[in-house]
Design a protein around this motif. Sequence first.
Motif, PDB file in Angstrom:
ATOM      1  N   THR A 136       0.838  -1.205   0.000  1.00 20.52           N
ATOM      2  CA  THR A 136       0.000   0.000   0.000  1.00 20.52           C
ATOM      3  C   THR A 136       0.870   1.251   0.000  1.00 20.52           C
ATOM      4  O   THR A 136       1.064   1.878  -1.033  1.00 20.52           O
ATOM      5  CB  THR A 136      -0.930  -0.027   1.222  1.00 20.52           C
ATOM      6  OG1 THR A 136      -0.153  -0.264   2.403  1.00 20.52           O
ATOM      7  CG2 THR A 136      -1.965  -1.110   1.092  1.00 20.52           C
ATOM      8  N   ALA A 238     -13.653   7.818   4.578  1.00 17.15           N
ATOM      9  CA  ALA A 238     -14.153   6.565   5.155  1.00 17.15           C
ATOM     10  C   ALA A 238     -14.246   6.609   6.679  1.00 17.15           C
ATOM     11  O   ALA A 238     -15.041   5.868   7.274  1.00 17.15           O
ATOM     12  CB  ALA A 238     -13.258   5.405   4.724  1.00 17.15           C
ATOM     13  N   TYR A 297     -11.928  -6.438   9.461  1.00 16.28           N
ATOM     14  CA  TYR A 297     -12.591  -5.305   8.833  1.00 16.28           C
ATOM     15  C   TYR A 297     -12.465  -5.430   7.319  1.00 16.28           C
ATOM     16  O   TYR A 297     -11.387  -5.755   6.803  1.00 16.28           O
ATOM     17  CB  TYR A 297     -11.966  -3.990   9.293  1.00 16.28           C
ATOM     18  CG  TYR A 297     -12.643  -2.767   8.706  1.00 16.28           C
ATOM     19  CD1 TYR A 297     -13.828  -2.288   9.239  1.00 16.28           C
ATOM     20  CD2 TYR A 297     -12.091  -2.111   7.612  1.00 16.28           C
ATOM     21  CE1 TYR A 297     -14.461  -1.173   8.705  1.00 16.28           C
ATOM     22  CE2 TYR A 297     -12.709  -0.994   7.066  1.00 16.28           C
ATOM     23  CZ  TYR A 297     -13.893  -0.523   7.619  1.00 16.28           C
ATOM     24  OH  TYR A 297     -14.511   0.561   7.078  1.00 16.28           O
ATOM     25  N   VAL A 298     -13.531  -5.192   6.605  1.00 19.09           N
ATOM     26  CA  VAL A 298     -13.530  -5.233   5.146  1.00 19.09           C
ATOM     27  C   VAL A 298     -13.737  -3.817   4.630  1.00 19.09           C
ATOM     28  O   VAL A 298     -14.815  -3.230   4.815  1.00 19.09           O
ATOM     29  CB  VAL A 298     -14.628  -6.166   4.598  1.00 19.09           C
ATOM     30  CG1 VAL A 298     -14.608  -6.151   3.074  1.00 19.09           C
ATOM     31  CG2 VAL A 298     -14.431  -7.584   5.127  1.00 19.09           C
ATOM     32  N   SER A 299     -12.699  -3.262   4.022  1.00 17.41           N
ATOM     33  CA  SER A 299     -12.760  -1.894   3.520  1.00 17.41           C
ATOM     34  C   SER A 299     -13.405  -1.876   2.138  1.00 17.41           C
ATOM     35  O   SER A 299     -13.104  -2.715   1.288  1.00 17.41           O
ATOM     36  CB  SER A 299     -11.354  -1.297   3.447  1.00 17.41           C
ATOM     37  OG  SER A 299     -11.385   0.007   2.910  1.00 17.41           O
ATOM     38  N   ALA A 300     -14.273  -0.891   1.916  1.00 16.49           N
ATOM     39  CA  ALA A 300     -14.951  -0.766   0.625  1.00 16.49           C
ATOM     40  C   ALA A 300     -14.989   0.696   0.204  1.00 16.49           C
ATOM     41  O   ALA A 300     -16.041   1.251  -0.110  1.00 16.49           O
ATOM     42  CB  ALA A 300     -16.362  -1.336   0.712  1.00 16.49           C
ATOM     43  N   THR A 301     -13.811   1.329   0.193  1.00 15.61           N
ATOM     44  CA  THR A 301     -13.733   2.734  -0.185  1.00 15.61           C
ATOM     45  C   THR A 301     -13.767   2.928  -1.701  1.00 15.61           C
ATOM     46  O   THR A 301     -14.003   4.030  -2.182  1.00 15.61           O
ATOM     47  CB  THR A 301     -12.442   3.366   0.354  1.00 15.61           C
ATOM     48  OG1 THR A 301     -11.309   2.754  -0.279  1.00 15.61           O
ATOM     49  CG2 THR A 301     -12.345   3.188   1.854  1.00 15.61           C
ATOM     50  N   GLU A 304      -8.396   0.852  -4.525  1.00 16.58           N
ATOM     51  CA  GLU A 304      -7.808  -0.481  -4.402  1.00 16.58           C
ATOM     52  C   GLU A 304      -6.692  -0.539  -3.372  1.00 16.58           C
ATOM     53  O   GLU A 304      -6.642  -1.439  -2.536  1.00 16.58           O
ATOM     54  CB  GLU A 304      -7.292  -0.947  -5.769  1.00 16.58           C
ATOM     55  CG  GLU A 304      -6.731  -2.363  -5.742  1.00 16.58           C
ATOM     56  CD  GLU A 304      -6.228  -2.813  -7.103  1.00 16.58           C
ATOM     57  OE1 GLU A 304      -5.708  -3.929  -7.193  1.00 16.58           O
ATOM     58  OE2 GLU A 304      -6.361  -2.031  -8.079  1.00 16.58           O
ATOM     59  N   ASP A 307      -8.093  -0.108   0.183  1.00 15.05           N
ATOM     60  CA  ASP A 307      -8.869  -1.280   0.589  1.00 15.05           C
ATOM     61  C   ASP A 307      -7.967  -2.460   0.934  1.00 15.05           C
ATOM     62  O   ASP A 307      -8.261  -3.235   1.851  1.00 15.05           O
ATOM     63  CB  ASP A 307      -9.855  -1.666  -0.514  1.00 15.05           C
ATOM     64  CG  ASP A 307     -10.997  -0.661  -0.642  1.00 15.05           C
ATOM     65  OD1 ASP A 307     -11.252   0.063   0.336  1.00 15.05           O
ATOM     66  OD2 ASP A 307     -11.621  -0.602  -1.713  1.00 15.05           O
ATOM     67  N   LYS A 308      -6.860  -2.616   0.209  1.00 12.88           N
ATOM     68  CA  LYS A 308      -5.907  -3.681   0.530  1.00 12.88           C
ATOM     69  C   LYS A 308      -5.313  -3.481   1.916  1.00 12.88           C
ATOM     70  O   LYS A 308      -5.114  -4.424   2.678  1.00 12.88           O
ATOM     71  CB  LYS A 308      -4.787  -3.722  -0.506  1.00 12.88           C
ATOM     72  CG  LYS A 308      -5.159  -4.381  -1.823  1.00 12.88           C
ATOM     73  CD  LYS A 308      -3.942  -4.436  -2.745  1.00 12.88           C
ATOM     74  CE  LYS A 308      -4.288  -5.114  -4.058  1.00 12.88           C
ATOM     75  NZ  LYS A 308      -3.104  -5.143  -4.970  1.00 12.88           N
ATOM     76  N   THR A 311      -8.360  -3.837   4.737  1.00  7.91           N
ATOM     77  CA  THR A 311      -9.079  -5.108   4.866  1.00  7.91           C
ATOM     78  C   THR A 311      -8.160  -6.078   5.587  1.00  7.91           C
ATOM     79  O   THR A 311      -7.298  -6.723   4.989  1.00  7.91           O
ATOM     80  CB  THR A 311      -9.488  -5.646   3.488  1.00  7.91           C
ATOM     81  OG1 THR A 311     -10.366  -4.702   2.853  1.00  7.91           O
ATOM     82  CG2 THR A 311     -10.203  -6.978   3.618  1.00  7.91           C
TER      83      THR A 311
END
Length: 474
Positions: A136, A238, A297-301, A304, A307-308, A311
């Motif tokens: 990231t 977010a 936690y599952v990120s859905a911003t 990519e 979110d990597k 999550t």
Amino acid sequence: MKENYEPRKATLAEALIVFAGLVLIMCVSILVFKINPHIPMFIGVIFAALMAMHIGYSWDDIEKSMVRGISQALPSVMILITIGILVGIWIATGVVPSMIYYGLNILKPSIFLVAACLICSITSLATGSSWGTAATMGIALMGIAQGLHIPAPVTAGAILSGAYFGDKMSPLSDTTNLAPAMAGTDVFTHVKAMVKPTMITYILTLVIFAFLTRHYSAQIGIADVSGIQELQSGLKEAFVISPLLLIPPIVVIVTIAFKMPALPGIVLGIAVATLIGPIIQPTVGFKEILGSGMDGYVSATGMEGLDKLLTAGGLMNMMQSVSLTLIAMMFGGIAERTGQMEVIVHSVVKGIHSVTGLVVATLASCLLSNMTMPEQYISLVVPGRMFAPEYRRRGLHPKMLSSTLEASGTVTSALVPWNTCGVYMKSVLHVAPMAYAPFAVFNYLMPLVVIIMTAMGQNTFYAKDDPSTIIEVE
């Protein structure tokens, strides 16, 4: 088997056959078939059990030795599970996003390589993951470096130096918990034992990167920091970013300073985040906190990279580390009970009389493990269980072994091109390990600093001086 028959210990040749079999199956499985090390490690357990039966051990003895080995890892397993819960909750409540957001504020083009190392250090400390940091922050920094005309291998070296500093020192890291479990001490005692040599190495690393940044400063113009700004904007969209969300990690640091046991200290960090998180994050309730603690936690911003990074965490996502630890300890339990580890270590250390020599042998074994059984966890487990009795025999504190394991096993893994860490870093940073290795300053300086400090008597710890932090593993 005859009544009262006493099974013998393994010979050096028999022990080497088992370990050679383990090395072979690891290399083929990881390098050729590209699979995780769990099943290869289990096949190693089978090798060790067959050899134990060959030299006269009953199945009951073998089973008990596996149970004994697993029991030695249970304190580490409890902490790993709790850390999985903590990471999921800390992300959901905005603690980790706030730590990353404020860390990104230190990026300045004039100190780019130093800032890159610091940013990756903060991210890795916050998440306990060198892999997540590289995938990231690392990718964003590589893009900025390209605009600044700083060579990719140099930037990759700064990224890895920071990422592995955090991986080595973060109580949230699985390696930081695994090393003391193998040696026989607790995670906070282990972290404190690493502080002096690690900080010396880290300061030297920053000085070298400051010099390199100055070398490239003539080429640095207006930096394109849009990648970093995009990450910060994504974090603010977010989550509610607040300095109050830095309280939970501060609480954990304070518990370390006051010598609170690791497990209650981590739980306290979870409790504080659970109390203040929903107050600051209006979309986070108790249900979301429970879910993040369980499954992560599952990120859905929609970004990519972000979110990597976000999550992550959760009890279930920690099960891969837990299962590998348990399987490796099954192998270790058999190898210890039947003398397979003892005879190999004896052959290595029989001519070594100094503490420095023992440390060098441990560091070399971890590096060799990273090269022959190319998986970071195994480079902590196998040498850790092999050398633990010898450190105890010499009256050395287990924290000396655990810190030595991390000084080589954790940080040198990314320098080996065919190690899982080296392969991963190449895939995300698009720089070959042989190219970035000369600039991964922290990774190759760390073992050298430990050797020098040990030779000077500045890194030697004796069991008699701190007996309360020794966990019996026999």
